[in-house]
Design a protein around this motif. Structure first.
Motif, PDB file in Angstrom:
ATOM      1  N   TRP A 170       0.823  -1.205   0.000  1.00  0.00           N
ATOM      2  CA  TRP A 170       0.000   0.000   0.000  1.00  0.00           C
ATOM      3  C   TRP A 170       0.866   1.268   0.000  1.00  0.00           C
ATOM      4  O   TRP A 170       0.677   2.160  -0.833  1.00  0.00           O
ATOM      5  CB  TRP A 170      -0.896   0.000   1.234  1.00  0.00           C
ATOM      6  CG  TRP A 170      -1.825   1.167   1.341  1.00  0.00           C
ATOM      7  CD1 TRP A 170      -1.611   2.336   2.007  1.00  0.00           C
ATOM      8  CD2 TRP A 170      -3.130   1.275   0.761  1.00  0.00           C
ATOM      9  NE1 TRP A 170      -2.696   3.169   1.894  1.00  0.00           N
ATOM     10  CE2 TRP A 170      -3.638   2.537   1.134  1.00  0.00           C
ATOM     11  CE3 TRP A 170      -3.910   0.424  -0.020  1.00  0.00           C
ATOM     12  CZ2 TRP A 170      -4.909   2.971   0.731  1.00  0.00           C
ATOM     13  CZ3 TRP A 170      -5.160   0.857  -0.416  1.00  0.00           C
ATOM     14  CH2 TRP A 170      -5.647   2.111  -0.041  1.00  0.00           C
ATOM     15  N   LYS A 181      -0.457   7.866   4.703  1.00  0.00           N
ATOM     16  CA  LYS A 181      -1.799   8.082   4.157  1.00  0.00           C
ATOM     17  C   LYS A 181      -1.813   9.184   3.101  1.00  0.00           C
ATOM     18  O   LYS A 181      -2.880   9.552   2.607  1.00  0.00           O
ATOM     19  CB  LYS A 181      -2.780   8.438   5.283  1.00  0.00           C
ATOM     20  CG  LYS A 181      -2.940   7.356   6.334  1.00  0.00           C
ATOM     21  CD  LYS A 181      -3.901   7.790   7.437  1.00  0.00           C
ATOM     22  CE  LYS A 181      -4.031   6.709   8.505  1.00  0.00           C
ATOM     23  NZ  LYS A 181      -4.950   7.141   9.608  1.00  0.00           N
ATOM     24  N   PRO A 185      -1.422  10.356  -0.468  1.00  0.00           N
ATOM     25  CA  PRO A 185      -1.377   9.728  -1.796  1.00  0.00           C
ATOM     26  C   PRO A 185      -0.152  10.122  -2.615  1.00  0.00           C
ATOM     27  O   PRO A 185       0.358   9.313  -3.397  1.00  0.00           O
ATOM     28  CB  PRO A 185      -2.667  10.230  -2.471  1.00  0.00           C
ATOM     29  CG  PRO A 185      -3.559  10.639  -1.351  1.00  0.00           C
ATOM     30  CD  PRO A 185      -2.650  11.136  -0.266  1.00  0.00           C
ATOM     31  N   GLY A 229      -1.580   2.526  -2.872  1.00  0.00           N
ATOM     32  CA  GLY A 229      -2.635   3.210  -2.139  1.00  0.00           C
ATOM     33  C   GLY A 229      -3.021   4.529  -2.780  1.00  0.00           C
ATOM     34  O   GLY A 229      -2.158   5.336  -3.117  1.00  0.00           O
ATOM     35  N   GLU A 230      -4.341   4.747  -2.933  1.00  0.00           N
ATOM     36  CA  GLU A 230      -4.845   5.982  -3.529  1.00  0.00           C
ATOM     37  C   GLU A 230      -6.068   6.467  -2.768  1.00  0.00           C
ATOM     38  O   GLU A 230      -6.667   5.742  -1.976  1.00  0.00           O
ATOM     39  CB  GLU A 230      -5.189   5.765  -5.001  1.00  0.00           C
ATOM     40  CG  GLU A 230      -3.984   5.374  -5.860  1.00  0.00           C
ATOM     41  CD  GLU A 230      -4.276   5.508  -7.339  1.00  0.00           C
ATOM     42  OE1 GLU A 230      -4.904   6.510  -7.732  1.00  0.00           O
ATOM     43  OE2 GLU A 230      -3.880   4.597  -8.086  1.00  0.00           O
ATOM     44  N   ASP A 231      -6.425   7.713  -3.031  1.00  0.00           N
ATOM     45  CA  ASP A 231      -7.600   8.329  -2.421  1.00  0.00           C
ATOM     46  C   ASP A 231      -8.820   8.015  -3.270  1.00  0.00           C
ATOM     47  O   ASP A 231      -8.927   8.471  -4.405  1.00  0.00           O
ATOM     48  CB  ASP A 231      -7.376   9.844  -2.320  1.00  0.00           C
ATOM     49  CG  ASP A 231      -8.620  10.591  -1.873  1.00  0.00           C
ATOM     50  OD1 ASP A 231      -9.502   9.957  -1.241  1.00  0.00           O
ATOM     51  OD2 ASP A 231      -8.717  11.802  -2.170  1.00  0.00           O
ATOM     52  N   ALA A 243      -5.235   8.433   1.654  1.00  0.00           N
ATOM     53  CA  ALA A 243      -5.275   7.053   1.156  1.00  0.00           C
ATOM     54  C   ALA A 243      -5.166   6.132   2.362  1.00  0.00           C
ATOM     55  O   ALA A 243      -4.076   5.894   2.877  1.00  0.00           O
ATOM     56  CB  ALA A 243      -4.131   6.806   0.178  1.00  0.00           C
ATOM     57  N   GLU A 244      -6.324   5.618   2.811  1.00  0.00           N
ATOM     58  CA  GLU A 244      -6.373   4.872   4.068  1.00  0.00           C
ATOM     59  C   GLU A 244      -6.700   3.395   3.828  1.00  0.00           C
ATOM     60  O   GLU A 244      -7.685   3.075   3.164  1.00  0.00           O
ATOM     61  CB  GLU A 244      -7.421   5.480   4.997  1.00  0.00           C
ATOM     62  CG  GLU A 244      -7.132   6.928   5.366  1.00  0.00           C
ATOM     63  CD  GLU A 244      -8.221   7.523   6.232  1.00  0.00           C
ATOM     64  OE1 GLU A 244      -7.988   7.698   7.441  1.00  0.00           O
ATOM     65  OE2 GLU A 244      -9.308   7.807   5.694  1.00  0.00           O
ATOM     66  N   ASP A 285     -11.265   3.704  -0.556  1.00  0.00           N
ATOM     67  CA  ASP A 285      -9.839   3.817  -0.896  1.00  0.00           C
ATOM     68  C   ASP A 285      -9.270   2.466  -1.310  1.00  0.00           C
ATOM     69  O   ASP A 285      -8.538   2.355  -2.301  1.00  0.00           O
ATOM     70  CB  ASP A 285      -9.047   4.363   0.295  1.00  0.00           C
ATOM     71  CG  ASP A 285      -9.339   5.829   0.581  1.00  0.00           C
ATOM     72  OD1 ASP A 285     -10.072   6.461  -0.207  1.00  0.00           O
ATOM     73  OD2 ASP A 285      -8.833   6.344   1.602  1.00  0.00           O
ATOM     74  N   SER A 297      -8.176   1.668  -5.091  1.00  0.00           N
ATOM     75  CA  SER A 297      -6.745   1.413  -5.285  1.00  0.00           C
ATOM     76  C   SER A 297      -6.507   0.088  -5.988  1.00  0.00           C
ATOM     77  O   SER A 297      -5.674  -0.002  -6.896  1.00  0.00           O
ATOM     78  CB  SER A 297      -6.017   1.429  -3.935  1.00  0.00           C
ATOM     79  OG  SER A 297      -6.113   2.697  -3.316  1.00  0.00           O
TER      80      SER A 297
END
Length: 319
Positions: free
Chosen positions: A76, A87, A89, A99-101, A108-109, A115, A119
């Motif tokens: 991630w 977190k 992005p 990992g993306e928003d 980005a959690e 998310d 992702s």
């Protein structure tokens, strides 16, 4: 160990309303499909595969939301990212993380359903949106042919039926025929070498219909020297349903075919314990087995309590 094959395919960390959860999940899948062009049934298939893996292993933490796709923190945030809980992005992207928003809050959690789903969909989209490239993306992510095959089977089921509730089951022989069975799972067997009995034997006359116990995809059809003429069906719970010693198959039955609970797949026989065509070495019966895949390996578990439950449910329906 008893593995649950209840009517609730979708089970979550907390007690929730299944129908409402299915609506929320479908809403998430279709929302991300509209943004990424990854079909909803692809996302649903991956999520369902991962859901069943999570619930059959202890080394993966429970999901905090409805989406159960497990992405390792280092994947991630990025393998070289010193902050595995990042977190942001932008910094995640700099370190090669996926990992993306997904919900527009500029975070980005890993604990956020949108998310996580967005992702993973974007990861797949980087390979392309056609099925051949999606297969490559899945293989690169999981590095396991069997996992990709199971997910592809889930895709076929969701695409055909258009909804998530595919957990219904059926008893494998008609209740109006004479049959008998008891719990023989784990008993010793000697033919072909010492081994345990990985199933329940349902004794019935030659030719008694054998039905699919689940919604699933036929993974295997043909001869096995132990099981004779046999059929293997993979359901939406990553569970493999094994039907052996058949007298024959239903007309047109073939590997890759989708089946439903109660659909005819063959008939009771006494085939097996030898080369193709061997029959009559034991009384006619259906050998029914269940095998669970957890993303690493597959093992047998006792089908007897599930058979009793499905038999009881069918009798109640007929009253």
């Amino acid at each position: 160990m008893v593995i649950s094959l209840s009517a609730q395919t979708l089970t979550y960390g907390a007690e929730t309303n299944q129908e409402e959860d299915e609506k929320k999940l479908m809403s998430l899948y279709t929302k991300v499909e509209a943004i990424t062009n990854i079909p909803w049934y692809v996302l649903a298939a991956v999520d369902q595969y991962e859901r069943n893996v999570r619930h059959s292993r202890k080394d993966i933490p429970k999901a905090e939301g409805l989406i159960e796709i497990f992405i390792k923190p280092e994947v991630w945030a990025g393998p070289l990212n010193p902050n595995k809980e990042d977190k942001n992005p932008r910094s995640i992207g700099l370190f090669g993380g996926i990992g993306e928003d997904g919900d527009g809050d500029d975070l980005a959690e890993l604990t956020n359903d949108e998310d996580v789903l967005y992702s993973f969909a974007n990861y797949l989209r980087s390979y392309g949106t056609d099925m051949e490239n999606l297969k490559i993306g899945l293989w690169d992510y999981y590095q396991r042919d069997k996992t990709v095959g199971i997910i592809l089977g889930h895709m076929k089921l969701y695409k055909k039926f258009g909804h998530l509730n595919l957990a219904q089951h059926s008893f494998p022989v008609p209740l109006n025929h004479n049959y008998s069975y008891k719990n023989t799972w784990g008993d010793a067997r000697g033919w072909g070498g010492r081994r345990i009995h990985e199933g329940t034997d349902i004794f019935a006359n030659y030719g008694v219909p054998v039905k699919s116990t689940c919604y699933g995809v036929i993974e295997m059809k043909g001869w096995n020297r132990f099981g004779g003429w046999r059929v293997g069906i993979r359901d939406i719970d990553n569970t493999y349903h094994y039907f052996a010693h058949l007298n024959g198959f239903a007309d047109g039955l073939q590997t890759g075919q989708i089946v439903e609970p109660g659909q005819l797949i063959g008939s009771v026989g006494s085939s097996g314990y030898g080369p193709p065509g061997t029959s009559g070495k034991f009384p006619p019966h259906l050998h029914y087995g269940l095998y669970k895949d957890n993303g690493r390996t597959e093992w047998s578990f006792d089908p007897f309590p599930h058979l009793k439950s499905w038999e009881r449910a069918e009798r109640q329906k007929k009253k």
